[in-house]
Design a protein around this motif. Sequence first.
Motif, short mmCIF file in Angstrom:
data_model
loop_
_atom_site.label_atom_id
_atom_site.label_comp_id
_atom_site.label_asym_id
_atom_site.label_seq_id
_atom_site.Cartn_x
_atom_site.Cartn_y
_atom_site.Cartn_z
N VAL A 123 5.91 78.26 51.89
CA VAL A 123 5.79 77.08 51.03
C VAL A 123 6.70 77.24 49.82
N LEU A 124 7.58 76.26 49.60
CA LEU A 124 8.50 76.30 48.46
C LEU A 124 7.89 75.70 47.21
N GLY A 125 6.98 74.75 47.38
CA GLY A 125 6.37 74.08 46.25
C GLY A 125 5.70 72.79 46.69
N SER A 126 5.34 71.95 45.74
CA SER A 126 4.58 70.75 46.06
C SER A 126 5.18 69.52 45.39
N LEU A 127 4.83 68.36 45.94
CA LEU A 127 5.28 67.07 45.42
C LEU A 127 4.09 66.13 45.33
N ASP A 128 4.20 65.14 44.46
CA ASP A 128 3.24 64.05 44.42
C ASP A 128 3.38 63.24 45.71
N THR A 129 2.29 63.08 46.44
CA THR A 129 2.35 62.45 47.76
C THR A 129 2.86 61.02 47.69
N GLU A 130 2.37 60.25 46.74
CA GLU A 130 2.78 58.84 46.66
C GLU A 130 4.27 58.72 46.37
N ASN A 131 4.78 59.54 45.42
CA ASN A 131 6.20 59.50 45.09
C ASN A 131 7.06 59.95 46.28
N PHE A 132 6.58 60.99 46.96
CA PHE A 132 7.32 61.51 48.11
C PHE A 132 7.39 60.46 49.23
N SER A 133 6.28 59.82 49.52
CA SER A 133 6.24 58.80 50.57
C SER A 133 7.17 57.64 50.24
N HIS A 134 7.14 57.21 48.99
CA HIS A 134 8.01 56.10 48.58
C HIS A 134 9.47 56.49 48.67
#
Length: 376
Positions: A123-134
Amino acid sequence: MKVTIEQSKLVDVINWVSRSLSSRPIQTALLGIVLEADQNKIYLSSTDHETASRANTEAEVATPGKVLVPGKLLADIARSLPNKPVTIQLDGTRVLVNAGTAKFTLPILPINEYPNLPDMPEVLGSLDTENFSHAISQVATAAGKDESLLSLTGIHIEVKGDNITMAATDRYRLAVRELSFNPARPNTEAVALIRSRTLLETTKALTNTKNINLALAPATSNDRLAGFQTESKTTTTRLLDGTFPPYRHLIPQESLTTTIIEVAPFLDAVRRVALVTDKTIPLKLTFTGNSLTLEAGGADEAQANEIFETQKTGEDLSIAFNPNYLLDGLHAISAPYAQISFNTSGKAAILMGKKDANSPAIENFRYLLMPTKFAY
């Protein structure tokens, strides 16, 4: 195996794993979803050898066990069941699925032929799911559909520290999106080329999840994998072979003409005028002062034109685009206003969104659109 689970929870996990079912399997087992019940949870998994998905959720486990059932049939049944507790029970060579008065009997598939699924990469890191999906939906607009040019069907993802840049192109347009990233370690850097369709399907299946982890196998690894992970769901997918074309030098840093257009009425106008076009006929845009004239059609064919008011700075200009590509870009910017910047009629235009006519352009997404020739 005997397990009882809420219908909504069953549908949620099946929707996640069913994306990885093979439509043209090289072996019968790949048509199936693995169900495994143990310690008050049910675990589901599927793969088509390119993508593998896992999901789990709480359930009442009366008898632990593991079974492989036809995936598409199970998915269709689960979605059609009444909103009541669902009991799934292995009975010899059959699986019984009951909910209320609805009862189904499914055959089982040979689980001993089912392949081992790959492990999740680092795992490199995380993202906000809504922002990533958009962001994925914006960039995927420009991804190629031609399977003979496989590297152009992907989205190029570049991780640098706390920033991710994603890009896609089909040679006629280019979409580039930047978004924030929460790296697991400082100075994280990585590059991956992932099939656009896989990313779209993954993000569309994300529900009720605030963050998603991004995982990538090291460049030295034999398993060239990318992974996406939430608390109860994971997907791994093989990276595309090939090299994504260098694109940054294509994005103009200056422009001779810039126009501001309200998106909703402009979309309507483009659709109307484009009714007389086909794949071989471009849509011509002529900017004169603060007036934009849309034209389409040939001398011996149907014709259409419409005048539209804009806010323009710089030189007057005539340019032509594939109308569908222009419509795609206007949708992708996801903003009430569009800023379109030009240099000449022979060079690419850049579309960016604006919250209102007088606000700064939203620079984290750029849609570059190549012009076409017009002879009218």
